[in-house]
Design a protein around this motif. Structure first.
Motif, PDB file in Angstrom:
ATOM      1  N   GLU A 380       0.838  -1.200   0.000  1.00 56.64           N
ATOM      2  CA  GLU A 380       0.000   0.000   0.000  1.00 56.64           C
ATOM      3  C   GLU A 380       0.874   1.252   0.000  1.00 56.64           C
ATOM      4  N   VAL A 381       0.616   2.125  -0.978  1.00 62.19           N
ATOM      5  CA  VAL A 381       1.357   3.387  -1.077  1.00 62.19           C
ATOM      6  C   VAL A 381       0.583   4.445  -0.307  1.00 62.19           C
ATOM      7  N   LYS A 382       1.099   4.790   0.875  1.00 58.79           N
ATOM      8  CA  LYS A 382       0.401   5.739   1.735  1.00 58.79           C
ATOM      9  C   LYS A 382       0.755   7.171   1.347  1.00 58.79           C
ATOM     10  N   VAL A 383      -0.269   8.006   1.221  1.00 53.49           N
ATOM     11  CA  VAL A 383      -0.077   9.412   0.872  1.00 53.49           C
ATOM     12  C   VAL A 383      -0.867  10.285   1.842  1.00 53.49           C
ATOM     13  N   THR A 434      15.271  -8.304   5.651  1.00 57.46           N
ATOM     14  CA  THR A 434      15.094  -7.173   6.571  1.00 57.46           C
ATOM     15  C   THR A 434      13.657  -6.672   6.583  1.00 57.46           C
ATOM     16  N   GLY A 435      12.911  -6.981   5.532  1.00 61.29           N
ATOM     17  CA  GLY A 435      11.553  -6.475   5.426  1.00 61.29           C
ATOM     18  C   GLY A 435      11.470  -5.087   4.822  1.00 61.29           C
ATOM     19  N   ASN A 436      12.614  -4.523   4.438  1.00 61.48           N
ATOM     20  CA  ASN A 436      12.607  -3.186   3.835  1.00 61.48           C
ATOM     21  C   ASN A 436      11.875  -3.186   2.496  1.00 61.48           C
ATOM     22  N   ILE A 437      10.957  -2.239   2.337  1.00 65.34           N
ATOM     23  CA  ILE A 437      10.265  -2.066   1.061  1.00 65.34           C
ATOM     24  C   ILE A 437      10.200  -0.576   0.757  1.00 65.34           C
ATOM     25  N   GLY A 438      10.766  -0.169  -0.370  1.00 61.55           N
ATOM     26  CA  GLY A 438      10.628   1.198  -0.856  1.00 61.55           C
ATOM     27  C   GLY A 438       9.493   1.250  -1.858  1.00 61.55           C
ATOM     28  N   LEU A 439       8.636   2.255  -1.749  1.00 67.08           N
ATOM     29  CA  LEU A 439       7.475   2.369  -2.635  1.00 67.08           C
ATOM     30  C   LEU A 439       7.485   3.718  -3.347  1.00 67.08           C
ATOM     31  N   GLY A 440       7.136   3.706  -4.630  1.00 63.03           N
ATOM     32  CA  GLY A 440       7.101   4.927  -5.409  1.00 63.03           C
ATOM     33  C   GLY A 440       6.124   4.812  -6.559  1.00 63.03           C
ATOM     34  N   LEU A 441       6.063   5.839  -7.372  1.00 61.08           N
ATOM     35  CA  LEU A 441       5.153   5.902  -8.516  1.00 61.08           C
ATOM     36  C   LEU A 441       5.934   6.295  -9.764  1.00 61.08           C
ATOM     37  N   VAL A 442       5.551   5.696 -10.896  1.00 54.63           N
ATOM     38  CA  VAL A 442       6.282   5.882 -12.148  1.00 54.63           C
ATOM     39  C   VAL A 442       5.332   6.297 -13.265  1.00 54.63           C
ATOM     40  N   GLU A 443       5.776   7.259 -14.063  1.00 53.43           N
ATOM     41  CA  GLU A 443       4.996   7.733 -15.218  1.00 53.43           C
ATOM     42  C   GLU A 443       5.719   7.385 -16.515  1.00 53.43           C
TER      43      GLU A 443
END
Length: 575
Positions: A380-383, A434-443
């Motif tokens: 889930e990408v939280k904003v 580690t459970g690390n997850i980076g989340l982002g958005l791409v156009e």
């Protein structure tokens, strides 16, 4: 050398004895005198012993064709071909390459010293000289989690290996210029060996400091001005023509009679299709000559210049005492490779290898995926608002642009809108759970109804996945994990195609031809079924979206990263 062997070489050179092998009636490219010499090449015990008129126990009529020294790739990451060193040799040797200088920093970022040792072991006893530059930046930056950390003490145990030439590309050029202790420790262990550079955009006193540290080469020049600045300070320039970065046509304009001998050729990263179809260093030669470089000058850049730069005293020329690594060419414009000789033995003909490879032991670098179970909730990408920072792709480029966009959000969670070309991107740490997850958005990826996942994600090679729905994203993640690493495409709950890369999640245990065929099938699926933007290579583009040293905005397992000011940034735009 035993006195008897020495006497035999002298006797053959003097014409008193027959050589083991003589290549007759050749047009010999002399990279020392910049001329073509007609005659024979006498070879004994893998070395050239005479140029002129000779008799051999075995004679091969070259029939007036050109013979040049074996070609040298001065900087390459074998892992980018997605095949083992042996399969890489099967791909490049028939195209005239007999020596490469490899930096195994891709596999080192996953497996550390064991990855480097694997590349050394797997590159033994091949008809291709594979020299190694020890990776200097593992991880590439402190803004991501890699599978290993290589300090000076880990590298010191390998520096004395006879095929280790020095320290690989120093990407942490700010650390060099500011004289950080950890970087200085790595420089100190190289002693008299070579240090490769990776310092784009450095100018003035900072460039002086970088060179003063011992850096002798640069393959990241993108302008003639950058190239000239470095040549003036005594650096060698490696002119790159790879799959991702192609600088030859720009930099070749800076070649002059005075500086040509300080310039070499390299590929850096080259994918299977580009090697099998377009060629390897022979492709650099074709392009250089087409751009107006004299053919013999181009061949100097592909042979003796590289050998002299890296201290390979027995390679790069056709003269007595040099290894008989030779390429037979139809002409000096198209550089069509007809035959390849390694130490006097014919190892390729008509672009086909004439040798078999022995499979090496992959056990210590296999199945390296180690990550926690990923659920839709994890993605889930939280904003905090509907105005967000987005990674915008640029056509035919690894550079990205930071843009601000209005998106759909519900209860503080980003929602995909089929009318907006904005996809979810995730980078998941896959080395140490580690459970690390980076989340982002791409156009501008333009994918519809699916997801693509890969464990090739430069340089730390975490798992990277892009998609327009969480069901396919999770399915793609599970598929890549199941096969031990690789690339997969999913759509509407179905796995469409997977390329397993079980060796460190980077390398196939199959042939280059098979990997190429699978990649082509997957590319067609991406374009035709998922409607991916045809101005990008989906797999290459995806792999570089996690590299936080290429502007302007990237994503690591630690979060969204602004390369311009080297700091993390919020996904949601802040005032």
């Amino acid at each position: 050398m035993m006195k008897e062997k020495l006497k035999r070489k002298i006797d053959i050179g003097a014409g008193r004895e027959k050589a083991e092998v003589v290549l007759k009636n050749a047009k010999i490219v002399n990279v020392f005198s910049h001329e073509i010499i007609e005659g024979d090449i006498a070879i004994d015990d893998g070395r050239i012993v005479g140029i002129g008129e000779y008799e051999g126990i075995k004679e091969c009529d070259i029939d007036g064709r050109y013979v040049a020294p074996g070609l040298i790739d001065s900087h390459v990451h074998i892992e980018s071909s997605m095949v083992t060193p042996g399969e890489f040799a099967r791909g490049v040797v028939p195209r005239g390459t007999t020596t490469i200088i490899a930096d195994p920093h891709e596999i080192a970022n996953v497996c550390g010293v064991e990855g480097i040792q694997y590349m050394l072991n797997a590159s033994e006893n091949l008809p291709l000289n594979i020299y190694i530059m020890l990776p200097s930046c593992v991880p590439a930056t402190s803004f991501e989690n890699a599978g290993a950390i290589l300090r000076a003490k880990e590298l010191e145990g390998l520096i004395h290996h006879n095929r280790v030439l020095g320290l690989g590309e120093l990407m942490d050029y700010p650390g060099v210029i500011s004289a950080e202790d950890s970087i200085l420790d790595k420089i100190m262990i190289t002693k008299e060996k070579k240090i490769d550079g990776h310092g784009p955009n450095i100018i003035g006193k900072e460039l002086n400091a970088y060179v003063a540290a011992g850096v002798k080469t640069e393959h990241e020049c993108s302008t003639v001005e950058e190239m000239q600045d470095r040549l003036r300070l005594g650096m060698y320039i490696l002119i790159r023509e790879g799959s991702a970065a192609r600088n030859l046509k720009t930099l070749i304009r800076g070649i002059t009679r005075e500086n040509a001998r300080r310039c070499l050729f390299c590929t850096d990263d080259k994918h299977p299709e580009d090697i099998l179809v377009g060629g390897h260093i022979d492709n650099n030669l074709r392009l250089a000559v087409k751009e107006g470089v004299h053919p013999i000058t181009a061949l100097q850049m592909a042979t003796i210049n590289a050998a002299e730069c890296y201290g390979l005293k027995d390679l790069g020329a056709i003269a007595p005492g040099y290894d008989a690594d030779l390429v037979v060419l139809e002409d000096l414009q198209n550089f069509e490779v007809l035959e390849v000789y390694k130490k006097g033995n014919k190892v390729a003909e008509n672009k086909k290898p004439l040798f078999d490879i022995v499979d090496s032991d992959h056990a210590k670098v296999m199945y390296t995926i180690n990550m926690e179970l990923i659920t839709k909730e994890d993605l889930e990408v939280k904003v905090t608002s509907d105005i967000v920072n987005v990674i915008k792709l640029l056509p035919h480029s690894l550079v990205t642009q930071k843009v601000v966009r209005k998106v759909d959000a519900e209860k503080g969670i980003f929602q995909y809108n089929k009318n907006l070309d904005i996809l979810k991107l995730a980078v998941i740490e896959r080395h140490k759970a580690t459970g690390n997850i980076g989340l982002g958005l791409v156009e501008d990826f333009k994918m519809k109804n699916g997801a693509i996942a890969s464990t090739i994600a430069h340089d730390s090679h975490n798992l990277i996945v892009i998609g327009d729905n969480d069901e396919d994203i999770v399915l793609a993640i599970k598929e890549v994990e199941k096969v031990g690493g690789g690339i997969t495409i999913c759509s509407k709950g179905e796995i469409l195609k997977t390329l397993p890369l079980p060796i460190a999640g980077l390398i196939s245990d199959g042939t280059m031809e098979k990997v190429n065929l699978q990649l082509k099938e997957m590319l067609n699926i991406a374009y035709d079924q998922l409607h991916v933007n045809k101005n990008i290579d989906p797999f290459m583009t995806l792999s570089f979206l996690a590299l936080p040293v290429i502007p302007e905005i990237k994503l690591t397992d630690m979060g969204l990263f602004n390369v311009t000011n080297f700091s993390f940034m919020d996904l949601t735009l802040t005032e």
